[in-house]
Design a protein around this motif. Structure first.
Motif, mmCIF file in Angstrom:
data_model
loop_
_atom_site.group_PDB
_atom_site.id
_atom_site.type_symbol
_atom_site.label_atom_id
_atom_site.label_comp_id
_atom_site.label_asym_id
_atom_site.label_seq_id
_atom_site.Cartn_x
_atom_site.Cartn_y
_atom_site.Cartn_z
ATOM 1 N N ALA A 1 0.941 -1.202 -0.164
ATOM 2 C CA ALA A 1 0.011 0.082 0.150
ATOM 3 C C ALA A 1 0.938 1.109 -0.007
ATOM 4 N N VAL A 2 0.389 2.217 -0.603
ATOM 5 C CA VAL A 2 1.377 3.586 -0.870
ATOM 6 C C VAL A 2 0.622 4.659 -0.625
ATOM 7 N N MET A 3 1.041 5.572 0.373
ATOM 8 C CA MET A 3 0.081 6.383 1.002
ATOM 9 C C MET A 3 1.176 7.711 1.309
ATOM 10 N N PRO A 4 0.497 9.110 1.756
ATOM 11 C CA PRO A 4 1.330 9.883 2.118
ATOM 12 C C PRO A 4 2.091 9.694 3.385
ATOM 13 N N ALA A 5 3.170 10.287 3.692
ATOM 14 C CA ALA A 5 4.017 9.767 4.855
ATOM 15 C C ALA A 5 3.216 10.557 5.927
ATOM 16 N N LEU A 6 3.550 9.705 7.326
ATOM 17 C CA LEU A 6 2.549 9.877 8.449
ATOM 18 C C LEU A 6 3.280 11.093 9.219
ATOM 19 N N VAL A 7 2.509 11.503 10.364
ATOM 20 C CA VAL A 7 3.138 12.554 10.960
ATOM 21 C C VAL A 7 2.798 12.156 12.497
ATOM 22 N N ASN A 8 3.682 12.160 13.319
ATOM 23 C CA ASN A 8 3.693 11.822 14.744
ATOM 24 C C ASN A 8 3.582 13.120 15.434
ATOM 25 N N ALA A 9 2.622 13.648 15.820
ATOM 26 C CA ALA A 9 2.521 14.664 16.400
ATOM 27 C C ALA A 9 2.928 15.077 17.985
ATOM 28 N N HIS A 10 2.701 13.863 18.787
ATOM 29 C CA HIS A 10 2.943 14.000 20.137
ATOM 30 C C HIS A 10 3.859 12.516 20.287
ATOM 31 N N THR A 11 5.189 12.375 20.485
ATOM 32 C CA THR A 11 5.649 11.280 20.893
ATOM 33 C C THR A 11 6.782 11.476 22.168
ATOM 34 N N HIS A 12 7.348 10.562 22.754
ATOM 35 C CA HIS A 12 8.265 10.731 23.879
ATOM 36 C C HIS A 12 9.459 9.750 23.270
ATOM 37 N N LEU A 13 10.127 10.145 22.563
ATOM 38 C CA LEU A 13 11.262 9.182 21.969
ATOM 39 C C LEU A 13 12.307 8.695 23.031
ATOM 40 N N ASP A 14 12.230 9.416 24.175
ATOM 41 C CA ASP A 14 13.297 9.212 25.381
ATOM 42 C C ASP A 14 12.775 7.951 26.067
ATOM 43 N N LEU A 15 11.539 7.659 25.647
ATOM 44 C CA LEU A 15 10.959 6.667 26.626
ATOM 45 C C LEU A 15 10.735 5.518 25.670
ATOM 46 N N THR A 16 11.296 5.550 24.554
ATOM 47 C CA THR A 16 11.199 4.313 23.657
ATOM 48 C C THR A 16 11.591 2.881 24.379
ATOM 49 N N LEU A 17 12.642 2.726 25.133
ATOM 50 C CA LEU A 17 13.097 1.791 25.599
ATOM 51 C C LEU A 17 12.949 1.532 27.118
ATOM 52 N N VAL A 18 12.162 2.184 27.501
ATOM 53 C CA VAL A 18 11.603 2.127 28.968
ATOM 54 C C VAL A 18 10.573 0.791 28.983
ATOM 55 N N PRO A 19 11.021 -0.213 29.763
ATOM 56 C CA PRO A 19 10.662 -1.413 29.872
ATOM 57 C C PRO A 19 9.106 -1.323 29.999
ATOM 58 N N ARG A 20 8.381 -2.239 29.369
ATOM 59 C CA ARG A 20 6.572 -2.336 29.580
ATOM 60 C C ARG A 20 6.384 -2.443 31.154
ATOM 61 N N ILE A 21 5.371 -1.685 31.800
ATOM 62 C CA ILE A 21 5.238 -1.949 33.040
ATOM 63 C C ILE A 21 4.103 -3.207 32.959
ATOM 64 N N PRO A 22 4.456 -4.171 33.751
ATOM 65 C CA PRO A 22 3.385 -5.394 33.605
ATOM 66 C C PRO A 22 2.170 -5.173 34.393
ATOM 67 N N GLU A 23 1.181 -5.354 33.398
ATOM 68 C CA GLU A 23 -0.145 -5.409 34.202
ATOM 69 C C GLU A 23 -0.491 -4.635 34.994
ATOM 70 N N PRO A 24 -0.232 -3.144 34.996
ATOM 71 C CA PRO A 24 -0.585 -2.264 36.286
ATOM 72 C C PRO A 24 -1.943 -2.396 36.636
ATOM 73 N N GLU A 25 -2.172 -2.328 38.050
ATOM 74 C CA GLU A 25 -3.580 -2.254 38.679
ATOM 75 C C GLU A 25 -4.229 -0.973 38.440
ATOM 76 N N HIS A 26 -3.485 0.177 38.085
ATOM 77 C CA HIS A 26 -4.413 1.342 38.034
ATOM 78 C C HIS A 26 -3.301 2.225 37.342
ATOM 79 N N PHE A 27 -3.636 3.425 36.977
ATOM 80 C CA PHE A 27 -2.953 4.536 36.437
ATOM 81 C C PHE A 27 -1.729 5.096 37.331
#
Length: 271
Positions: A68-94
Motif C-alpha cells: 500500500a502506498v500513501m502519504p508519509a505519516l505525522v507523529n505529532a506527540h511522542t516521547h522518543l526518550d521513553l522508547t526503551l523504557v520497559p513495559r510496566i507489567p499489568e499495572p492495576e491502576h494509572f
C-alpha cells in the motif's frame, strides 16, 4: 490528485512510476490498484492506472504490487526518550503505571537516553513517519534534535519543562541556557519548548516560553486519573483568572515544587 489527466510521453522528464496494490492520494481518494508518478521529490500524478496513463520515455518502474502506498505519516506527540523504557507489567491502576514509567526514566543515564531516542527514530522511519513532534525530557533535547535531523525527519523537538513555586527561577534559567545550547543543532528540525501543563508550570514559565519565539506545546487535556495523580482540579469549572496562577491544592504536586493554598479541591468533571 484523483482527477489528474493522463501523462503524455514528454510531460515528465525521467519520471519514476510506482505500481501499487493500493494507493491513497492524501485527500481521501483511494485506488486499487494505483499508480504514483514522481519527478525528483515531486508527485506529478496519482490515481488508477487508467486515469494516470503510462509515462513514456526513460521511465523507471518500481513494483510495489504487494504494498500500500500513501502519504508519509505525522507523529505529532511522542516521547522518543521513553522508547526503551520497559513495559510496566499489568499495572492495576494509572498511578502504578505512571510511577513505574517515572522510576524507569529517572534511572536512565545520558547514554541510555541517546540509545532510546535512536531506537525511537528508527521505529518512526520504519513506520513511514516523515514529521514528528517529540517531547524531550532530561538529557534528551540535543539527542533528539541530532537523531531526527540525521534521519531526515521534519518537525519540532520540544524541551519539556516543569516549574511551580520555588522551582520557577531554576526552570527559567534552564530554559534560557538550553535555548543557547540548542542553537545551531537543529539542522532542519525546529527546537521548541513545552511547559508540561498548566498544573505543573505557572504563568511565568508559559510567558517565557512564548517570549522565546520558539514553537510552544503543552498538555491542555488530561485523563481524570492523571489529574488526580497530581492533586489538581484542572477540569473543574473555575474562572479563567484562577488558571495558570501557580497555586494548587496539596497533594502529589509537591514533586513539581509548586506552592499550596487552602482552597478546597473539587473532583474532576467531564464536559
Amino acid at each position: 490528485m484523483s482527477n489528474t489527466p493522463k501523462i503524455q510521453d514528454d510531460s515528465v522528464a525521467a519520471p519514476v512510476a510506482v505500481r501499487a496494490a493500493w494507493l491513497a492520494d492524501g485527500r481521501g481518494a483511494c485506488f486499487a490498484p494505483g499508480v504514483l508518478v514522481l519527478r525528483g521529490h515531486t508527485v506529478v500524478a496519482a490515481g488508477s492506472p487508467e486515469s494516470v496513463g503510462v509515462p513514456g520515455g526513460a521511465v523507471t518502474w518500481v513494483d510495489a504490487s504487494d504494498s500500500a502506498v500513501m502519504p508519509a505519516l505525522v507523529n505529532a506527540h511522542t516521547h522518543l526518550d521513553l522508547t526503551l523504557v520497559p513495559r510496566i507489567p499489568e499495572p492495576e491502576h494509572f498511578f502504578q503505571w505512571l510511577g513505574g514509567v517515572r522510576s524507569a526514566r529517572l534511572s536512565m543515564t545520558a547514554d541510555d537516553v541517546r540509545q532510546s531516542v535512536l531506537a525511537g527514530v528508527q521505529r518512526l522511519d520504519a513506520g513511514g513517519v516523515a514529521a514528528v513532534g517529540d517531547i524531550a525530557g532530561t538529557h534528551a533535547l540535543l539527542a533528539s534534535l541530532a537523531a531526527c535531523a540525521d534521519m531526515g525527519l521534519e518537525g519540532c523537538v520540544f524541551e519539556e519543562v516543569f516549574g511551580m513555586g520555588p522551582r520557577v527561577a531554576a526552570c527559567l534559567a534552564a530554559m534560557e541556557a538550553m535555548t543557547l545550547e540548542a542553537a545551531g543543532h537543529a539542522r532542519g528540525i525546529r527546537r521548541g519548548v513545552q511547559p508540561h501543563a498548566p498544573y505543573s508550570s505557572d504563568r511565568r514559565v508559559f510567558e517565557a516560553a512564548l517570549r522565546s519565539g520558539a514553537p510552544v506545546s503543552t498538555h491542555l487535556a488530561e485523563s481524570v486519573d492523571k489529574l488526580r495523580s497530581v492533586g489538581r482540579d484542572f477540569l473543574c469549572r473555575r474562572p479563567p483568572s484562577d488558571r495558570l496562577d501557580g497555586r494548587t491544592a496539596p497533594g502529589r504536586g509537591s514533586r513539581f515544587g509548586r506552592t499550596t493554598d487552602a482552597r478546597p479541591v473539587r473532583p474532576p468533571q467531564r464536559y
